[in-house]
Motif scaffolding. Sequence first.
Motif, PDB file in Angstrom:
ATOM      1  N   LYS A 151       0.884  -1.294   0.102  1.00  0.00           N
ATOM      2  CA  LYS A 151       0.183  -0.027   0.548  1.00  0.00           C
ATOM      3  C   LYS A 151       0.815   1.531   0.048  1.00  0.00           C
ATOM      4  O   LYS A 151       0.971   2.531  -0.740  1.00  0.00           O
ATOM      5  CB  LYS A 151      -0.977  -0.108   1.137  1.00  0.00           C
ATOM      6  CG  LYS A 151      -2.021  -0.947   1.128  1.00  0.00           C
ATOM      7  CD  LYS A 151      -2.955  -0.597   2.293  1.00  0.00           C
ATOM      8  CE  LYS A 151      -3.655  -1.939   2.158  1.00  0.00           C
ATOM      9  NZ  LYS A 151      -4.777  -1.552   3.387  1.00  0.00           N
ATOM     10  N   SER A 177       2.428   1.893  -3.410  1.00  0.00           N
ATOM     11  CA  SER A 177       0.882   2.022  -4.431  1.00  0.00           C
ATOM     12  C   SER A 177       1.180   3.626  -3.342  1.00  0.00           C
ATOM     13  O   SER A 177       0.680   4.866  -4.795  1.00  0.00           O
ATOM     14  CB  SER A 177      -0.262   1.036  -4.047  1.00  0.00           C
ATOM     15  OG  SER A 177      -1.747   2.072  -4.893  1.00  0.00           O
ATOM     16  N   CYS A 197       3.559   5.994  -5.497  1.00  0.00           N
ATOM     17  CA  CYS A 197       4.387   5.783  -7.308  1.00  0.00           C
ATOM     18  C   CYS A 197       3.686   7.254  -7.938  1.00  0.00           C
ATOM     19  O   CYS A 197       4.346   7.688  -8.556  1.00  0.00           O
ATOM     20  CB  CYS A 197       2.884   4.588  -7.752  1.00  0.00           C
ATOM     21  SG  CYS A 197       4.127   2.761  -7.442  1.00  0.00           S
ATOM     22  N   CYS A 203       5.677  -4.277  -8.310  1.00  0.00           N
ATOM     23  CA  CYS A 203       4.311  -4.213  -7.708  1.00  0.00           C
ATOM     24  C   CYS A 203       3.042  -4.063  -8.084  1.00  0.00           C
ATOM     25  O   CYS A 203       1.907  -4.606  -7.556  1.00  0.00           O
ATOM     26  CB  CYS A 203       4.350  -3.386  -6.579  1.00  0.00           C
ATOM     27  SG  CYS A 203       5.839  -3.915  -4.927  1.00  0.00           S
ATOM     28  N   ARG A 204       3.360  -3.153  -9.042  1.00  0.00           N
ATOM     29  CA  ARG A 204       2.542  -2.708  -9.749  1.00  0.00           C
ATOM     30  C   ARG A 204       1.454  -3.823 -10.781  1.00  0.00           C
ATOM     31  O   ARG A 204       0.990  -4.184 -11.229  1.00  0.00           O
ATOM     32  CB  ARG A 204       2.864  -1.365 -10.956  1.00  0.00           C
ATOM     33  CG  ARG A 204       2.168  -0.882 -11.385  1.00  0.00           C
ATOM     34  CD  ARG A 204       1.969   0.190 -12.088  1.00  0.00           C
ATOM     35  NE  ARG A 204       2.831   1.206 -11.578  1.00  0.00           N
ATOM     36  CZ  ARG A 204       4.011   1.623 -12.030  1.00  0.00           C
ATOM     37  NH1 ARG A 204       5.072   0.669 -12.186  1.00  0.00           N
ATOM     38  NH2 ARG A 204       5.083   2.556 -11.226  1.00  0.00           N
ATOM     39  N   CYS A 264       0.505  -6.441  -7.947  1.00  0.00           N
ATOM     40  CA  CYS A 264      -1.233  -5.889  -8.053  1.00  0.00           C
ATOM     41  C   CYS A 264      -2.306  -6.187  -8.877  1.00  0.00           C
ATOM     42  O   CYS A 264      -3.533  -6.467  -9.099  1.00  0.00           O
ATOM     43  CB  CYS A 264      -1.186  -5.033  -7.012  1.00  0.00           C
ATOM     44  SG  CYS A 264      -0.141  -5.543  -5.085  1.00  0.00           S
TER      45      CYS A 264
END
Length: 131
Positions: free
Chosen positions: A39, A42, A45, A100-101, A104
């Motif tokens: 989180k 994110s 970003c 991560c992107r 997720c």
Amino acid sequence: MNAEPEAEFADGDPLDESDQVFATAAELFRLLATPIRLKIISALCGHEKNVSQLLHEIETTQPNMSQHLATLYRAGVLARRRDATQIYYRIGSERAATLCRAVCTQIAVEMDGDSEIPATERLAPLPALKG
């Protein structure tokens, strides 16, 4: 001349180059294996934020947030700068942010019942529908 020590397996054997790649990837996955850290990445970003801004977006305590920020910073995933009394965090590793992107986004697509991803290509099997 000080040479960097070679990475080793737990049993003391040196890692070859491919083993080092997998060991580094495993360490990154271990670091990112906490939902709050995902989180945080994110949330950062788009642009840098201070702890108060992050706490506004992510429900947790200030001490918990600070602990995760420090861990991500020490690992090089985040970078930071001080402006008077505020510390601003930003993405320090595009590699980690991209990973991560991608993961997720893939999971979100799979959770959307309309996805056309074959079951064999999904990260985890979806539960069978009853009916």
